[in-house]
Write an enzyme that holds these catalytic residues in place. Structure first.
Site, PDB file in Angstrom:
ATOM      1  N   GLY B 111       0.815  -1.206   0.000  1.00  0.00           N
ATOM      2  CA  GLY B 111       0.000   0.000   0.000  1.00  0.00           C
ATOM      3  C   GLY B 111       0.847   1.254   0.000  1.00  0.00           C
ATOM      4  N   PRO B 135      -1.749   1.502  -5.313  1.00  0.00           N
ATOM      5  CA  PRO B 135      -1.522   2.834  -4.751  1.00  0.00           C
ATOM      6  C   PRO B 135      -2.749   3.397  -4.049  1.00  0.00           C
ATOM      7  CG  PRO B 135      -1.615   2.907  -7.151  1.00  0.00           C
ATOM      8  CD  PRO B 135      -1.651   1.474  -6.764  1.00  0.00           C
ATOM      9  N   HIS B 170      -5.264  17.879   0.304  1.00  0.00           N
ATOM     10  CA  HIS B 170      -4.725  16.875   1.218  1.00  0.00           C
ATOM     11  C   HIS B 170      -4.088  17.600   2.401  1.00  0.00           C
ATOM     12  CE1 HIS B 170      -5.080  14.312  -2.362  1.00  0.00           C
ATOM     13  NE2 HIS B 170      -4.965  13.260  -1.569  1.00  0.00           N
ATOM     14  N   LYS B 174       1.578  16.482   2.787  1.00  0.00           N
ATOM     15  CA  LYS B 174       1.707  15.796   1.492  1.00  0.00           C
ATOM     16  C   LYS B 174       2.296  16.746   0.468  1.00  0.00           C
ATOM     17  CE  LYS B 174      -0.936  13.354  -2.077  1.00  0.00           C
ATOM     18  NZ  LYS B 174       0.067  12.297  -2.310  1.00  0.00           N
ATOM     19  N   GLY B 179      -1.749  11.189  -6.520  1.00  0.00           N
ATOM     20  CA  GLY B 179      -1.579  10.163  -7.545  1.00  0.00           C
ATOM     21  C   GLY B 179      -2.915   9.733  -8.134  1.00  0.00           C
TER      22      GLY B 179
END
Lengths: 283, 283
Positions: B111, B135, B170, B174, B179
């Site tokens: 993960g 992902p 986010h 981050k 992604g």
């Protein structure tokens, strides 16, 4: 290039008038200057971008057949120049018009909703013509619907446990619940959401449409806004899909594509009912 | 029923800790009380719902192998009780960890994002193990992505002429662009939208997240909100897709499903890389 002769039925309605302008502007089409209309229409003709179009009431259909004959157009789609009728008339006329097209060899695109849909399909299947029957002519909405259908078939139950909310807003005159909302609802049901059609929230009030939804003033009498929200408070997730349409312009490209698709299918033979998704898949 | 022995790597990170609680609660799983961690981790162990879990730094991996041996667990996934490692460590550890799993016959769910993804796949393909590499472990997001991929493959160019806008928010920590946003962008590109990754609008400011986006205070340090908007002013159309995730709970069900999927694939033999979409298709 062989022109496609297009008869747009349903003038003086707005869809038909707007479509006529697009047919006239399309380089590969010729507008047949006649349009089937309802028995209550008093006008004899309308002007569409300088073209005078004769309105044909149900009791005047012979005029139409005479004209199609004398103009040298082959009514039989299998021979000669292709002729395609596009129907944006009235739910009450759907089945009678389809029977007329079938009896006279006129291939057609049925954009009018309502009527007896099973009978409509049978009329085509038992005839010497083929037709595109499409309750929604907006290609992007049809594509979105196909994506959700694919998801429902491939991942049934993916959204189990999520609460579904469906809201739709249309002009005040639309009495029934959005058919598109009901179609997408069916996919969400297969994706695991417990939901019934009577839970769809309909908005028909122009004041709330303007003030709460933010629908532009000029489209209060012609819009189709839809939002589907999936929430799972337990998993902290919210998904939403929105498709908001103002006016009728988005349908025009899809209708012209359906006409071209049908004209190109003459060699495939009669008795076939095509969907808008078939038209989309052809690219 | 044969229990699946699950080692959750990446403690004391939040994903690993939360996942441990779910593994303990799952009736078909047994949590291996060891977790691979980074070289900088000072803690020796953590408590997960009453279970004491030993943290294993990279220089202590022998401890791990000893334990897997003495506990009677077959490290070789093809024999004995299934053992599955789940990796939520750090991008810098992805490839070394995969090499360790492969060398020691540990099937795994990766993960963790980042690292050299091609090398990661090759490590599995050349090994005696198989793995799920995903992902994004949220099943509903993976399903949504598959629906858009289907649309892009079936109706390329469907949204040609539409303006695409992608916004994502986010937690402040981050650094890179989402992604998931980039993956969905690729589908929209095939659907006809001209768009490049540097046009994705990233939000990392907690004040704007709270005041403009309406993200709940308690999730400012852990959320993933995405909205994709398609507009065609000329055709009066606007489409939007939103997926907003607060916290990490939504990923847990997908991870457990991936573990079960992998444990059930032992007879399919090693050297296979599965995706989260494979897990979803298995139902």
């Amino acid at each position: 290039m062989e022109l496609i002769h297009v008869m747009v039925n349903g003038a003086p309605g707005n869809m038909a008038r707007q479509l006529m302008r697009h047919v006239i502007a399309a380089g590969d089409m010729n507008l047949i200057p006649m349009s089937m209309t309802g028995p209550e229409t008093a006008e004899k003709e309308i002007a569409a971008d300088g073209v005078s179009v004769r309105l044909i009431r149900p009791d005047e259909k012979d005029l139409l057949l005479d004209r199609l004959d004398t103009s040298g157009l082959a009514a039989d789609g299998a021979k000669g120049s292709p002729v395609v009728a596009v129907d944006f008339t009235h739910p009450s006329a759907v089945n009678a018009n389809a029977a007329f097209y079938a009896a006279n060899g006129l291939w057609f695109v049925m954009g009018t909703t309502g009527g007896d849909r099973s009978a409509l399909h049978e009329t085509v299947e038992d005839s010497e013509i083929s037709a595109v029957i499409a309750p929604n002519m907006a290609k992007q909405i049809v594509g979105l619907q196909a994506m959700l259908e694919y998801g429902a078939a491939t991942f049934p139950g993916l959204f189990r446990g999520f609460d579904l909310r469906i809201r739709e807003s249309h002009q005040r005159g639309k009495a029934d619940t959005s058919g598109t909302a009901k179609a997408l609802m069916a996919s969400f049901q297969r994706l695991g959401c417990e939901f019934s059609a009577d839970q769809i929230e309909m908005e028909r009030d122009p004041v709330r449409q303007r003030e709460e939804w933010g629908i532009p003033e000029e489209f209060l009498d012609g819009h189709a806004w839809h939002t589907y929200t999936l929430r799972s408070p337990a998993s902290g997730a919210e998904f939403a899909i929105t498709h908001n349409i103002n006016g009728r312009e988005i349908y025009m490209g899809g209708i012209l594509d359906a006409v071209r698709y049908l004209a190109a299918r003459r060699t495939a033979g009669p008795g076939k009912v095509y969907s808008m998704e078939d038209v989309l898949r052809a690219g």
